[in-house]
Write a protein that holds these residues in place. Sequence first.
Motif, PDB file in Angstrom:
ATOM      1  N   VAL A  33       0.839  -1.199   0.000  1.00 34.97           N
ATOM      2  CA  VAL A  33       0.000   0.000   0.000  1.00 34.97           C
ATOM      3  C   VAL A  33       0.876   1.253   0.000  1.00 34.97           C
ATOM      4  O   VAL A  33       0.605   2.214  -0.723  1.00 34.97           O
ATOM      5  CB  VAL A  33      -0.977  -0.013   1.196  1.00 34.97           C
ATOM      6  CG1 VAL A  33      -1.739   1.294   1.306  1.00 34.97           C
ATOM      7  CG2 VAL A  33      -1.949  -1.176   1.069  1.00 34.97           C
ATOM      8  N   GLU A  34       1.946   1.239   0.793  1.00 36.99           N
ATOM      9  CA  GLU A  34       2.884   2.375   0.800  1.00 36.99           C
ATOM     10  C   GLU A  34       3.489   2.583  -0.588  1.00 36.99           C
ATOM     11  O   GLU A  34       3.644   3.714  -1.044  1.00 36.99           O
ATOM     12  CB  GLU A  34       4.011   2.146   1.817  1.00 36.99           C
ATOM     13  CG  GLU A  34       3.591   2.244   3.257  1.00 36.99           C
ATOM     14  CD  GLU A  34       3.494   3.661   3.781  1.00 36.99           C
ATOM     15  OE1 GLU A  34       3.645   4.623   3.006  1.00 36.99           O
ATOM     16  OE2 GLU A  34       3.249   3.804   4.986  1.00 36.99           O
ATOM     17  N   GLY A  35       3.825   1.491  -1.275  1.00 35.37           N
ATOM     18  CA  GLY A  35       4.386   1.582  -2.617  1.00 35.37           C
ATOM     19  C   GLY A  35       3.405   2.189  -3.599  1.00 35.37           C
ATOM     20  O   GLY A  35       3.777   3.028  -4.432  1.00 35.37           O
ATOM     21  N   ARG A  62      -0.985  -6.065  -7.961  1.00 40.96           N
ATOM     22  CA  ARG A  62      -1.995  -5.913  -6.908  1.00 40.96           C
ATOM     23  C   ARG A  62      -2.813  -4.649  -7.129  1.00 40.96           C
ATOM     24  O   ARG A  62      -4.026  -4.652  -6.960  1.00 40.96           O
ATOM     25  CB  ARG A  62      -1.338  -5.890  -5.535  1.00 40.96           C
ATOM     26  CG  ARG A  62      -0.863  -7.253  -5.108  1.00 40.96           C
ATOM     27  CD  ARG A  62      -0.414  -7.241  -3.686  1.00 40.96           C
ATOM     28  NE  ARG A  62       0.236  -8.507  -3.354  1.00 40.96           N
ATOM     29  CZ  ARG A  62       0.890  -8.705  -2.250  1.00 40.96           C
ATOM     30  NH1 ARG A  62       1.011  -7.761  -1.346  1.00 40.96           N
ATOM     31  NH2 ARG A  62       1.447  -9.875  -2.015  1.00 40.96           N
ATOM     32  N   PHE A  63      -2.137  -3.560  -7.491  1.00 41.78           N
ATOM     33  CA  PHE A  63      -2.855  -2.314  -7.766  1.00 41.78           C
ATOM     34  C   PHE A  63      -3.872  -2.519  -8.885  1.00 41.78           C
ATOM     35  O   PHE A  63      -5.026  -2.096  -8.769  1.00 41.78           O
ATOM     36  CB  PHE A  63      -1.871  -1.200  -8.138  1.00 41.78           C
ATOM     37  CG  PHE A  63      -2.549   0.056  -8.599  1.00 41.78           C
ATOM     38  CD1 PHE A  63      -3.124   0.917  -7.675  1.00 41.78           C
ATOM     39  CD2 PHE A  63      -2.628   0.370  -9.943  1.00 41.78           C
ATOM     40  CE1 PHE A  63      -3.759   2.076  -8.092  1.00 41.78           C
ATOM     41  CE2 PHE A  63      -3.263   1.534 -10.364  1.00 41.78           C
ATOM     42  CZ  PHE A  63      -3.830   2.375  -9.433  1.00 41.78           C
ATOM     43  N   ASN A  64      -3.477  -3.156  -9.965  1.00 43.66           N
ATOM     44  CA  ASN A  64      -4.399  -3.403 -11.081  1.00 43.66           C
ATOM     45  C   ASN A  64      -5.549  -4.303 -10.672  1.00 43.66           C
ATOM     46  O   ASN A  64      -6.696  -4.071 -11.060  1.00 43.66           O
ATOM     47  CB  ASN A  64      -3.652  -3.997 -12.271  1.00 43.66           C
ATOM     48  CG  ASN A  64      -3.055  -2.937 -13.148  1.00 43.66           C
ATOM     49  OD1 ASN A  64      -3.379  -1.770 -13.039  1.00 43.66           O
ATOM     50  ND2 ASN A  64      -2.164  -3.340 -14.027  1.00 43.66           N
ATOM     51  N   ALA A  65      -5.253  -5.351  -9.907  1.00 37.20           N
ATOM     52  CA  ALA A  65      -6.307  -6.265  -9.470  1.00 37.20           C
ATOM     53  C   ALA A  65      -7.305  -5.539  -8.570  1.00 37.20           C
ATOM     54  O   ALA A  65      -8.520  -5.697  -8.723  1.00 37.20           O
ATOM     55  CB  ALA A  65      -5.697  -7.466  -8.751  1.00 37.20           C
ATOM     56  N   TRP A  66      -6.819  -4.753  -7.634  1.00 38.51           N
ATOM     57  CA  TRP A  66      -7.710  -4.016  -6.731  1.00 38.51           C
ATOM     58  C   TRP A  66      -8.499  -2.959  -7.483  1.00 38.51           C
ATOM     59  O   TRP A  66      -9.649  -2.698  -7.153  1.00 38.51           O
ATOM     60  CB  TRP A  66      -6.918  -3.380  -5.595  1.00 38.51           C
ATOM     61  CG  TRP A  66      -6.219  -4.364  -4.701  1.00 38.51           C
ATOM     62  CD1 TRP A  66      -6.465  -5.707  -4.586  1.00 38.51           C
ATOM     63  CD2 TRP A  66      -5.148  -4.092  -3.807  1.00 38.51           C
ATOM     64  NE1 TRP A  66      -5.606  -6.272  -3.687  1.00 38.51           N
ATOM     65  CE2 TRP A  66      -4.785  -5.310  -3.184  1.00 38.51           C
ATOM     66  CE3 TRP A  66      -4.439  -2.946  -3.478  1.00 38.51           C
ATOM     67  CZ2 TRP A  66      -3.771  -5.402  -2.247  1.00 38.51           C
ATOM     68  CZ3 TRP A  66      -3.428  -3.044  -2.539  1.00 38.51           C
ATOM     69  CH2 TRP A  66      -3.098  -4.248  -1.928  1.00 38.51           C
ATOM     70  N   SER A  67      -7.897  -2.344  -8.489  1.00 42.82           N
ATOM     71  CA  SER A  67      -8.600  -1.319  -9.268  1.00 42.82           C
ATOM     72  C   SER A  67      -9.687  -1.929 -10.133  1.00 42.82           C
ATOM     73  O   SER A  67     -10.788  -1.391 -10.232  1.00 42.82           O
ATOM     74  CB  SER A  67      -7.619  -0.559 -10.156  1.00 42.82           C
ATOM     75  OG  SER A  67      -6.688   0.139  -9.380  1.00 42.82           O
ATOM     76  N   SER A  68      -9.397  -3.057 -10.772  1.00 44.82           N
ATOM     77  CA  SER A  68     -10.372  -3.660 -11.680  1.00 44.82           C
ATOM     78  C   SER A  68     -11.592  -4.202 -10.945  1.00 44.82           C
ATOM     79  O   SER A  68     -12.657  -4.327 -11.534  1.00 44.82           O
ATOM     80  CB  SER A  68      -9.723  -4.767 -12.509  1.00 44.82           C
ATOM     81  OG  SER A  68      -9.325  -5.835 -11.680  1.00 44.82           O
ATOM     82  N   THR A  69     -11.453  -4.514  -9.666  1.00 38.49           N
ATOM     83  CA  THR A  69     -12.591  -4.989  -8.878  1.00 38.49           C
ATOM     84  C   THR A  69     -13.212  -3.879  -8.026  1.00 38.49           C
ATOM     85  O   THR A  69     -14.017  -4.165  -7.145  1.00 38.49           O
ATOM     86  CB  THR A  69     -12.167  -6.165  -7.980  1.00 38.49           C
ATOM     87  OG1 THR A  69     -11.065  -5.748  -7.166  1.00 38.49           O
ATOM     88  CG2 THR A  69     -11.774  -7.378  -8.799  1.00 38.49           C
ATOM     89  N   ASN A  70     -12.834  -2.629  -8.284  1.00 35.53           N
ATOM     90  CA  ASN A  70     -13.360  -1.451  -7.575  1.00 35.53           C
ATOM     91  C   ASN A  70     -13.073  -1.445  -6.084  1.00 35.53           C
ATOM     92  O   ASN A  70     -13.764  -0.779  -5.315  1.00 35.53           O
ATOM     93  CB  ASN A  70     -14.863  -1.279  -7.817  1.00 35.53           C
ATOM     94  CG  ASN A  70     -15.155  -0.779  -9.193  1.00 35.53           C
ATOM     95  OD1 ASN A  70     -14.363  -0.048  -9.778  1.00 35.53           O
ATOM     96  ND2 ASN A  70     -16.282  -1.182  -9.731  1.00 35.53           N
ATOM     97  N   LYS A  71     -12.071  -2.187  -5.652  1.00 36.45           N
ATOM     98  CA  LYS A  71     -11.743  -2.197  -4.218  1.00 36.45           C
ATOM     99  C   LYS A  71     -11.191  -0.851  -3.774  1.00 36.45           C
ATOM    100  O   LYS A  71     -11.484  -0.400  -2.673  1.00 36.45           O
ATOM    101  CB  LYS A  71     -10.752  -3.312  -3.905  1.00 36.45           C
ATOM    102  CG  LYS A  71     -11.387  -4.682  -4.009  1.00 36.45           C
ATOM    103  CD  LYS A  71     -10.428  -5.785  -3.671  1.00 36.45           C
ATOM    104  CE  LYS A  71     -11.122  -7.137  -3.824  1.00 36.45           C
ATOM    105  NZ  LYS A  71     -10.228  -8.243  -3.529  1.00 36.45           N
ATOM    106  N   TRP A  72     -10.400  -0.182  -4.621  1.00 33.02           N
ATOM    107  CA  TRP A  72      -9.872   1.136  -4.251  1.00 33.02           C
ATOM    108  C   TRP A  72     -11.024   2.121  -4.053  1.00 33.02           C
ATOM    109  O   TRP A  72     -10.990   2.936  -3.122  1.00 33.02           O
ATOM    110  CB  TRP A  72      -8.927   1.671  -5.315  1.00 33.02           C
ATOM    111  CG  TRP A  72      -7.534   1.138  -5.231  1.00 33.02           C
ATOM    112  CD1 TRP A  72      -6.871   0.465  -6.202  1.00 33.02           C
ATOM    113  CD2 TRP A  72      -6.611   1.230  -4.135  1.00 33.02           C
ATOM    114  NE1 TRP A  72      -5.606   0.138  -5.780  1.00 33.02           N
ATOM    115  CE2 TRP A  72      -5.420   0.594  -4.516  1.00 33.02           C
ATOM    116  CE3 TRP A  72      -6.682   1.785  -2.865  1.00 33.02           C
ATOM    117  CZ2 TRP A  72      -4.309   0.494  -3.680  1.00 33.02           C
ATOM    118  CZ3 TRP A  72      -5.589   1.686  -2.036  1.00 33.02           C
ATOM    119  CH2 TRP A  72      -4.425   1.058  -2.435  1.00 33.02           C
ATOM    120  N   SER A  73     -12.031   2.071  -4.895  1.00 34.61           N
ATOM    121  CA  SER A  73     -13.175   2.987  -4.756  1.00 34.61           C
ATOM    122  C   SER A  73     -13.912   2.739  -3.450  1.00 34.61           C
ATOM    123  O   SER A  73     -14.300   3.683  -2.757  1.00 34.61           O
ATOM    124  CB  SER A  73     -14.144   2.824  -5.926  1.00 34.61           C
ATOM    125  OG  SER A  73     -13.528   3.206  -7.117  1.00 34.61           O
TER     126      SER A  73
END
Length: 155
Positions: A33-35, A62-73
């Motif tokens: 997450v820091e990265g 990981r960033f792409n996977a979390w973004s594509s599943t809307n986890k960041w949102s």
Amino acid sequence: MPRLMLTDEFWPKLEKILLQEAIYNKRNLRMTVEGVLYRMRVGCPWRDLPEVFGCWNSIYKRFNAWSSTNKWSRVFKALIIDPDWEWEFIDGSYVKAHQHSAGAAGKKPQAIGKSRAGNSTKIHLAVDGCGLPVEFEITGGDVNDCSVAPELIAK
């Protein structure tokens, strides 16, 4: 070692939200997450992430996977706690898109529009009275703030 963004006081709160969003607590979750936060703050290419955060490719995946599943949102929404609605401010910022950015295969809209400067994206952000973000919308660079403002206020 690069300057970290998350304090030891804030990390347990964020970690709880991440676990609720089914982001698994792997051994380097905090540094991942820091990265991501470091990369977003500095704007460097993924390959130029300092090694202290771990393998750049793992963080990118990981960033792409979390973004594509809307986890960041969903994490963003969970962090909005008790906003100050006395005032609400809206502003937009242009982000220049690479000349080859448009035209990718897929059915999802890309939020890239033509403006005087070429291909660009616009981030419309609404903040509360304390200046903390409460809602955002990403559109093509050719969309003005006035057309997005009613949606942001309604949300």
